[in-house]
Design an enzyme around this catalytic site. Structure first.
Site, short mmCIF file in Angstrom:
data_model
loop_
_atom_site.label_atom_id
_atom_site.label_comp_id
_atom_site.label_asym_id
_atom_site.label_seq_id
_atom_site.Cartn_x
_atom_site.Cartn_y
_atom_site.Cartn_z
N HIS A 1 35.33 44.04 45.55
CA HIS A 1 36.39 45.05 45.61
C HIS A 1 35.74 46.38 45.22
O HIS A 1 34.77 46.40 44.46
CB HIS A 1 37.49 44.77 44.58
CG HIS A 1 38.24 43.49 44.80
ND1 HIS A 1 39.49 43.27 44.25
CD2 HIS A 1 37.93 42.37 45.49
CE1 HIS A 1 39.90 42.06 44.61
NE2 HIS A 1 38.97 41.48 45.35
N GLN B 1 49.41 41.81 47.41
CA GLN B 1 49.72 41.66 45.99
C GLN B 1 50.39 40.30 45.81
O GLN B 1 51.03 39.78 46.74
CB GLN B 1 50.67 42.81 45.59
CG GLN B 1 51.11 42.83 44.16
CD GLN B 1 49.91 42.95 43.22
OE1 GLN B 1 49.19 41.97 43.03
NE2 GLN B 1 49.71 44.11 42.63
N LYS C 1 45.51 52.73 56.81
CA LYS C 1 44.30 52.00 56.42
C LYS C 1 43.81 51.13 57.59
O LYS C 1 42.61 51.04 57.84
CB LYS C 1 44.58 51.13 55.18
CG LYS C 1 45.00 51.94 53.96
CD LYS C 1 44.95 51.14 52.67
CE LYS C 1 46.20 50.40 52.34
NZ LYS C 1 46.26 49.94 50.92
N ALA D 1 43.28 55.21 49.75
CA ALA D 1 42.38 54.16 50.26
C ALA D 1 42.03 54.36 51.73
O ALA D 1 40.92 54.00 52.15
CB ALA D 1 43.01 52.78 50.03
N GLU E 1 39.96 34.83 44.34
CA GLU E 1 39.58 36.07 43.66
C GLU E 1 39.15 35.76 42.23
O GLU E 1 39.77 34.95 41.54
CB GLU E 1 40.78 37.04 43.61
CG GLU E 1 40.42 38.33 42.88
CD GLU E 1 41.61 39.24 42.61
OE1 GLU E 1 42.18 39.77 43.58
OE2 GLU E 1 41.97 39.43 41.43
N ARG F 1 42.26 52.21 46.50
CA ARG F 1 42.27 53.50 45.81
C ARG F 1 42.03 53.32 44.32
O ARG F 1 41.31 54.06 43.69
CB ARG F 1 43.62 54.20 46.02
CG ARG F 1 43.62 55.58 45.41
CD ARG F 1 45.01 56.11 45.16
NE ARG F 1 45.73 55.35 44.15
CZ ARG F 1 46.96 55.58 43.76
NH1 ARG F 1 47.64 56.55 44.32
NH2 ARG F 1 47.53 54.84 42.82
N ASP G 1 44.02 52.31 40.37
CA ASP G 1 45.13 52.85 39.58
C ASP G 1 44.66 54.07 38.80
O ASP G 1 43.48 54.20 38.49
CB ASP G 1 45.64 51.79 38.59
CG ASP G 1 46.44 50.72 39.29
OD1 ASP G 1 47.22 51.07 40.20
OD2 ASP G 1 46.28 49.54 38.95
#
Ligand code: FAD
Length: 301
Positions: A83, A184, A173, A133, A17, A113, A115
């Site tokens: 993303h 995460q 999802k 999401a 990433e 979604r 923050d």
């Protein structure tokens, strides 16, 4: 190649990433982009299946995300995965944006979604936009052929009342069309193993990819823990505390920990590892070198 096919590979899949560099002028942008591409070219020898590119809070990097995605594809010849978040966008705007990826032969997207903007406690649904999401996943699935990844939280999303409810929401999802879950960051593998077990019990059958961030400096610790809500194993935390004034030791401890963490994950048959690079090759490169796996043993492409 779509995520589903990528993770069909019998070998663990490596991916990275990155984020669009913060810049003030076009000249600064070009030089920072070049630095980033140079870093990434150091990682390309590890044969990543894709490089994911974050989308800034509040949609702040929309054009830069798009720009970087194209550079990764065209200059490095590696598949990028943008993303995208629901923040501040209507359905029409979302449709326009995701169609641009499709028409540029981007195969996958990470649907989030996002923050709430700074100073706002709860997420407010944009007018004619999406609240969660799973709604974005459904929209992308209906309107494009993109492969869709989503986020998962081994230690529970900070806004959710329990891990069980959070996993039910993760299932929404997946049921809406997500092909893979990227987690995460975490430092306690047991949290990840428990999370996968619970997800499987609830009928989530897509690959769940651990997200790993090797620690390289003591100063980044507070920020990482605050942003992700992850717990640090006591021994690891104590070791970092004891050596906080010795940057070289912190790097060595962080590296050894990440090597052991990834080693255990791979021994337990994870489908791949998604490294949070923070735009630097150094830490991830060291971890992959120390793991001593030949690139032919862990590529998905
Ligand atoms: P959701 O899946 O929508 O979940 C949000 C909260 O709502 C959770 O508490 C969940 O349990 C609950 N929930 C979900 N669906 C429902 C429902 N239908 N009904 C009731 N409750 C529900 N942020 C960025 O701004 N840019 C990025 O590039 C970015 N990349 C990320 C990459 C990864 C791998 C991860 C793990 C996170 C990333 N984030 C990024 C952060 C992410 O946007 C935040 O964590 C955000 O708060 C939640 O996004 P989500 O997609 O997980 O939301």
């Amino acid at each position: 190649m779509k995520l589903k096919k990528i993770y069909n590979s019998k070998k663990p899949v490596m991916s990275f990433e990155i984020f669009p560099p913060k810049t003030k002028t076009p000249g600064e942008k070009e030089s920072k982009m070049q630095v980033l591409l140079n870093e990434l070219s150091l990682l390309s020898k590890y044969n990543p299946a894709f490089i994911s590119v974050t989308y800034g809070a509040g949609g702040s990097t929309r054009e830069n995300t798009f720009d970087l995605v194209l550079r990764v594809k065209n200059k490095l010849n590696i598949q990028p995965m943008p993303h995208f978040t629901c923040v501040g966008s209507s359905r029409d705007e979302i449709l326009q944006y995701i169609k641009k990826f499709e028409s540029n032969e981007i195969h996958n997207i990470l649907a989030l979604r996002g923050d709430p903007p700074k100073g706002q406690e709860n997420f407010i649904k944009p007018s004619d936009g999406f609240e969660y999401a799973n709604e974005l996943v459904e929209f992308i699935k209906t309107n494009t052929t993109l492969g869709i990844g989503v986020a998962g939280y081994p230690e529970c999303h900070p806004g959710c009342c329990s891990i069980e409810v959070d996993i039910q929401n993760l299932k929404r999802k997946v049921d809406s069309g997500a092909e893979a879950v990227i987690t995460q960051l975490f430092y306690d593998n047991q949290c990840y193993f428990n999370f996968v077990e619970k997800a499987r019990l609830q009928g989530i059958n897509v690959p769940i990819i651990p997200g790993i961030l090797p620690i390289t400096s003591y100063n980044q610790l507070d920020k990482i823990v605050a942003l992700s809500g992850c717990a640090l194993p006591i021994e690891f935390k104590d070791n970092l505390e004891k050596n906080k004034d010795n940057p070289e030791m912190i790097q060595a401890i962080g590296l050894d920990f990440a090597v052991a963490q990834c080693g255990e994950l791979l021994e337990n048959g994870v489908p791949g590892i998604h490294f949070y690079t923070l735009n630097r090759a150094f830490a991830v490169k060291n971890v992959l070198d120390k793991l001593e796996i030949n690139k032919n043993e862990y590529t998905g492409v």
